[in-house]
Design a protein around this motif. Sequence first.
Motif, PDB file in Angstrom:
ATOM      1  N   ALA A 102       0.380  11.092   2.137  1.00  0.00           N
ATOM      2  CA  ALA A 102      -0.175  10.880   0.792  1.00  0.00           C
ATOM      3  C   ALA A 102       0.464   9.662   0.134  1.00  0.00           C
ATOM      4  CB  ALA A 102       0.037  12.120  -0.069  1.00  0.00           C
ATOM      5  N   TYR A 103       1.755   9.524   0.297  1.00  0.00           N
ATOM      6  CA  TYR A 103       2.458   8.378  -0.296  1.00  0.00           C
ATOM      7  C   TYR A 103       1.974   7.064   0.328  1.00  0.00           C
ATOM      8  CZ  TYR A 103       6.174   5.281  -1.805  1.00  0.00           C
ATOM      9  OH  TYR A 103       6.864   4.232  -2.347  1.00  0.00           O
ATOM     10  N   SER A 104       1.845   7.032   1.639  1.00  0.00           N
ATOM     11  CA  SER A 104       1.390   5.819   2.328  1.00  0.00           C
ATOM     12  C   SER A 104      -0.011   5.413   1.920  1.00  0.00           C
ATOM     13  CB  SER A 104       1.414   6.020   3.850  1.00  0.00           C
ATOM     14  OG  SER A 104       2.708   6.230   4.315  1.00  0.00           O
ATOM     15  N   VAL A 105      -0.917   6.382   1.910  1.00  0.00           N
ATOM     16  CA  VAL A 105      -2.309   6.070   1.575  1.00  0.00           C
ATOM     17  C   VAL A 105      -2.419   5.664   0.113  1.00  0.00           C
ATOM     18  CG1 VAL A 105      -4.642   7.021   1.405  1.00  0.00           C
ATOM     19  CG2 VAL A 105      -3.237   7.542   3.390  1.00  0.00           C
ATOM     20  N   LYS A 106      -1.682   6.348  -0.752  1.00  0.00           N
ATOM     21  CA  LYS A 106      -1.722   6.007  -2.179  1.00  0.00           C
ATOM     22  C   LYS A 106      -1.252   4.576  -2.399  1.00  0.00           C
ATOM     23  CE  LYS A 106       1.366   6.938  -5.336  1.00  0.00           C
ATOM     24  NZ  LYS A 106       2.311   7.525  -6.226  1.00  0.00           N
ATOM     25  N   ALA A 107      -0.220   4.192  -1.678  1.00  0.00           N
ATOM     26  CA  ALA A 107       0.345   2.853  -1.849  1.00  0.00           C
ATOM     27  C   ALA A 107      -0.543   1.763  -1.260  1.00  0.00           C
ATOM     28  CB  ALA A 107       1.734   2.794  -1.218  1.00  0.00           C
ATOM     29  N   LEU A 108      -1.207   2.036  -0.154  1.00  0.00           N
ATOM     30  CA  LEU A 108      -1.931   0.987   0.565  1.00  0.00           C
ATOM     31  C   LEU A 108      -3.446   0.993   0.379  1.00  0.00           C
ATOM     32  CD1 LEU A 108       0.027   1.079   3.927  1.00  0.00           C
ATOM     33  CD2 LEU A 108       0.131  -0.673   2.152  1.00  0.00           C
ATOM     34  N   GLY A 109      -4.021   2.093  -0.054  1.00  0.00           N
ATOM     35  CA  GLY A 109      -5.479   2.188  -0.151  1.00  0.00           C
ATOM     36  C   GLY A 109      -6.109   1.078  -0.962  1.00  0.00           C
ATOM     37  N   GLY A 110      -5.633   0.885  -2.175  1.00  0.00           N
ATOM     38  CA  GLY A 110      -6.195  -0.144  -3.044  1.00  0.00           C
ATOM     39  C   GLY A 110      -5.982  -1.542  -2.518  1.00  0.00           C
ATOM     40  N   THR A 111      -4.882  -1.749  -1.825  1.00  0.00           N
ATOM     41  CA  THR A 111      -4.586  -3.059  -1.256  1.00  0.00           C
ATOM     42  C   THR A 111      -5.665  -3.491  -0.264  1.00  0.00           C
ATOM     43  OG1 THR A 111      -2.224  -2.635  -1.481  1.00  0.00           O
ATOM     44  CG2 THR A 111      -2.854  -4.387   0.038  1.00  0.00           C
ATOM     45  N   PHE A 112      -6.202  -2.522   0.465  1.00  0.00           N
ATOM     46  CA  PHE A 112      -7.209  -2.823   1.483  1.00  0.00           C
ATOM     47  C   PHE A 112      -8.618  -2.433   1.036  1.00  0.00           C
ATOM     48  CE2 PHE A 112      -3.225  -2.666   3.832  1.00  0.00           C
ATOM     49  CZ  PHE A 112      -3.295  -3.873   4.492  1.00  0.00           C
ATOM     50  N   PRO A 115      -9.795   1.966  -3.028  1.00  0.00           N
ATOM     51  CA  PRO A 115      -9.187   2.632  -4.185  1.00  0.00           C
ATOM     52  C   PRO A 115      -9.557   4.114  -4.293  1.00  0.00           C
ATOM     53  CG  PRO A 115     -10.969   1.199  -4.898  1.00  0.00           C
ATOM     54  CD  PRO A 115     -10.745   0.934  -3.438  1.00  0.00           C
ATOM     55  N   LEU A 116     -10.682   4.504  -3.721  1.00  0.00           N
ATOM     56  CA  LEU A 116     -11.065   5.910  -3.711  1.00  0.00           C
ATOM     57  C   LEU A 116     -10.063   6.720  -2.882  1.00  0.00           C
ATOM     58  CD1 LEU A 116     -13.235   7.914  -4.633  1.00  0.00           C
ATOM     59  CD2 LEU A 116     -14.505   7.371  -2.558  1.00  0.00           C
ATOM     60  N   MET A 117      -9.613   6.142  -1.786  1.00  0.00           N
ATOM     61  CA  MET A 117      -8.583   6.799  -0.975  1.00  0.00           C
ATOM     62  C   MET A 117      -7.296   6.936  -1.777  1.00  0.00           C
ATOM     63  SD  MET A 117      -9.099   5.227   2.844  1.00  0.00           S
ATOM     64  CE  MET A 117      -7.798   6.229   3.552  1.00  0.00           C
ATOM     65  N   THR A 118      -6.981   5.927  -2.576  1.00  0.00           N
ATOM     66  CA  THR A 118      -5.778   5.984  -3.408  1.00  0.00           C
ATOM     67  C   THR A 118      -5.882   7.136  -4.400  1.00  0.00           C
ATOM     68  OG1 THR A 118      -5.346   3.621  -3.162  1.00  0.00           O
ATOM     69  CG2 THR A 118      -4.390   4.699  -5.084  1.00  0.00           C
ATOM     70  N   GLN A 119      -7.052   7.346  -4.989  1.00  0.00           N
ATOM     71  CA  GLN A 119      -7.235   8.440  -5.940  1.00  0.00           C
ATOM     72  C   GLN A 119      -7.027   9.800  -5.267  1.00  0.00           C
ATOM     73  OE1 GLN A 119     -11.248   7.651  -7.369  1.00  0.00           O
ATOM     74  NE2 GLN A 119     -10.427   6.948  -9.338  1.00  0.00           N
ATOM     75  N   ILE A 120      -7.599   9.972  -4.105  1.00  0.00           N
ATOM     76  CA  ILE A 120      -7.465  11.246  -3.394  1.00  0.00           C
ATOM     77  C   ILE A 120      -6.020  11.451  -2.946  1.00  0.00           C
ATOM     78  CG2 ILE A 120      -8.151  12.526  -1.321  1.00  0.00           C
ATOM     79  CD1 ILE A 120     -10.939  11.223  -1.666  1.00  0.00           C
ATOM     80  N   ALA A 121      -5.400  10.397  -2.462  1.00  0.00           N
ATOM     81  CA  ALA A 121      -4.007  10.502  -2.025  1.00  0.00           C
ATOM     82  C   ALA A 121      -3.081  10.813  -3.196  1.00  0.00           C
ATOM     83  CB  ALA A 121      -3.572   9.210  -1.341  1.00  0.00           C
ATOM     84  N   LYS A 122      -3.400  10.284  -4.357  1.00  0.00           N
ATOM     85  CA  LYS A 122      -2.599  10.586  -5.554  1.00  0.00           C
ATOM     86  C   LYS A 122      -2.700  12.073  -5.896  1.00  0.00           C
ATOM     87  CE  LYS A 122      -1.857   9.101 -10.297  1.00  0.00           C
ATOM     88  NZ  LYS A 122      -2.312   8.245 -11.381  1.00  0.00           N
ATOM     89  N   SER A 123      -3.902  12.627  -5.809  1.00  0.00           N
ATOM     90  CA  SER A 123      -4.094  14.054  -6.038  1.00  0.00           C
ATOM     91  C   SER A 123      -3.290  14.867  -5.020  1.00  0.00           C
ATOM     92  CB  SER A 123      -5.584  14.399  -5.938  1.00  0.00           C
ATOM     93  OG  SER A 123      -5.781  15.786  -5.927  1.00  0.00           O
ATOM     94  N   MET A 124      -3.362  14.458  -3.765  1.00  0.00           N
ATOM     95  CA  MET A 124      -2.647  15.159  -2.704  1.00  0.00           C
ATOM     96  C   MET A 124      -1.142  15.051  -2.894  1.00  0.00           C
ATOM     97  SD  MET A 124      -3.103  14.564   1.345  1.00  0.00           S
ATOM     98  CE  MET A 124      -1.959  15.179   2.540  1.00  0.00           C
ATOM     99  N   GLU A 125      -0.676  13.869  -3.273  1.00  0.00           N
ATOM    100  CA  GLU A 125       0.758  13.672  -3.464  1.00  0.00           C
ATOM    101  C   GLU A 125       1.277  14.551  -4.604  1.00  0.00           C
ATOM    102  OE1 GLU A 125       3.812   9.958  -3.634  1.00  0.00           O
ATOM    103  OE2 GLU A 125       2.168   9.941  -5.083  1.00  0.00           O
TER     104      GLU A 125
END
Length: 184
Positions: A102-112, A115-125
């Motif tokens: 969750a931390y990895s995806v939250k940090a890198l999702g928006g970079t690539f 950003p939708l992955m970042t939102q879901i990863a933030k919820s999971m984290e």
Amino acid sequence: MTHYDWGSRAIVTPEKPIKKKNVQIIPPNTDLKRRAVNFATGFDINLSPEQLEELEHVVQRSTETFVVDIGNELMACRKLIVGALADKSKRPQAVAASSDLAYSVKALGGTFQYPLMTQIAKSMESFIADRTTATEKQLLVAQLHIDSLYVILASRVTGFGSTVEQATVAALTKLAERYEHPRE
């Protein structure tokens, strides 16, 4: 050290003067500068069409690497969760792996551009944070987050997605809030 007495608004200073530390700034030598910024083959400020194309290829390769690496991490983490559902002794390992993912995806999702992955990863984290283990239902909530991340990645949904994807994020967040407790 200076103390402030807020009641009387007086400033109390110490009896001993404060010693200033001697600091010396040493500029880097020319050789070090040349190694840090490659002057011989570096890019000019005004990029040529060939240089722009080369940069676009670098970005594309980085994005492909991200997709492959995160995809592998999602599959591995999902396997850990499925194993932990059957064997309670594997739950701490599954929770730790889910937290790292969750931390990895939250940090890198928006970079690539995910950003939708970042939102879901933030919820999971937020859901996984400070847990050492999880109940069966909590593991299933984490698994749903991972499955959603995988679908977004596999479908290459960049940006924030449509109303369906936004509704999915909202549903995952509500589900996480519902099963947040107990924290173990």
